[in-house]
Scaffold this motif. Structure first.
Motif, PDB file in Angstrom:
ATOM      1  N   ARG A 254       0.821  -1.212   0.000  1.00 39.06           N
ATOM      2  CA  ARG A 254       0.000   0.000   0.000  1.00 39.06           C
ATOM      3  C   ARG A 254       0.855   1.263   0.000  1.00 39.06           C
ATOM      4  NH1 ARG A 254      -4.378  -2.210   4.311  1.00 39.06           N
ATOM      5  NH2 ARG A 254      -5.423  -3.616   2.851  1.00 39.06           N
ATOM      6  N   ILE A 255       2.034   1.160   0.599  1.00 39.33           N
ATOM      7  CA  ILE A 255       2.984   2.270   0.683  1.00 39.33           C
ATOM      8  C   ILE A 255       4.355   1.717   0.323  1.00 39.33           C
ATOM      9  CG2 ILE A 255       4.075   3.963   2.222  1.00 39.33           C
ATOM     10  CD1 ILE A 255       1.561   3.853   3.951  1.00 39.33           C
ATOM     11  N   ASP A 256       5.126   2.466  -0.441  1.00 36.23           N
ATOM     12  CA  ASP A 256       6.487   2.040  -0.778  1.00 36.23           C
ATOM     13  C   ASP A 256       7.420   2.252   0.405  1.00 36.23           C
ATOM     14  OD1 ASP A 256       5.685   1.421  -3.349  1.00 36.23           O
ATOM     15  OD2 ASP A 256       6.450   3.281  -4.225  1.00 36.23           O
ATOM     16  N   PHE A 257       8.417   1.384   0.518  1.00 35.48           N
ATOM     17  CA  PHE A 257       9.458   1.555   1.531  1.00 35.48           C
ATOM     18  C   PHE A 257      10.301   2.776   1.194  1.00 35.48           C
ATOM     19  CE2 PHE A 257       8.791  -2.988   2.392  1.00 35.48           C
ATOM     20  CZ  PHE A 257       8.883  -3.014   3.773  1.00 35.48           C
ATOM     21  N   ARG A 258      10.759   3.452   2.221  1.00 36.32           N
ATOM     22  CA  ARG A 258      11.756   4.511   2.076  1.00 36.32           C
ATOM     23  C   ARG A 258      13.121   3.885   2.307  1.00 36.32           C
ATOM     24  NH1 ARG A 258       8.244   8.213   5.934  1.00 36.32           N
ATOM     25  NH2 ARG A 258       6.738   8.948   4.401  1.00 36.32           N
ATOM     26  N   ILE A 259      14.138   4.494   1.747  1.00 39.65           N
ATOM     27  CA  ILE A 259      15.484   3.921   1.852  1.00 39.65           C
ATOM     28  C   ILE A 259      15.919   3.824   3.310  1.00 39.65           C
ATOM     29  CG2 ILE A 259      16.695   6.112   1.508  1.00 39.65           C
ATOM     30  CD1 ILE A 259      17.795   2.647   0.211  1.00 39.65           C
TER      31      ILE A 259
END
Length: 77
Positions: free
Chosen positions: A43-48
């Motif tokens: 649903r949400i992309d991972f942040r680095i």
């Protein structure tokens, strides 16, 4: 499989190998469990920074979590 699906599969596999629950992982990296769940469900992309925190928690290099992504998406070539 899309690169996001591959990334999620890699994270889930490493959590499973170490028998770390989503709740414990989220707590250890300072994230609400619902936020980690949203990332693992796509649903949400991972942040680095989140991936770096997970790699540290799991004791693996970031490359382990990113394995296979370069083959899945032209943006990495």
């Amino acid at each position: 499989m899309s690169y996001q699906k591959q990334l999620r599969a890699n994270v889930l596999a490493e959590l499973s190998r170490r028998e770390i629950s989503q709740t414990e992982a989220a707590h250890q990296i300072g994230m609400p469990q619902t936020a980690l769940s949203a990332r693992l469900r796509g649903r949400i992309d991972f942040r680095i920074g989140e991936l770096l925190a997970l790699s540290h928690l799991l004791g693996v290099r970031l490359e382990v979590l990113l394995h296979g992504l370069e083959e899945k998406d032209d943006r990495f070539t």
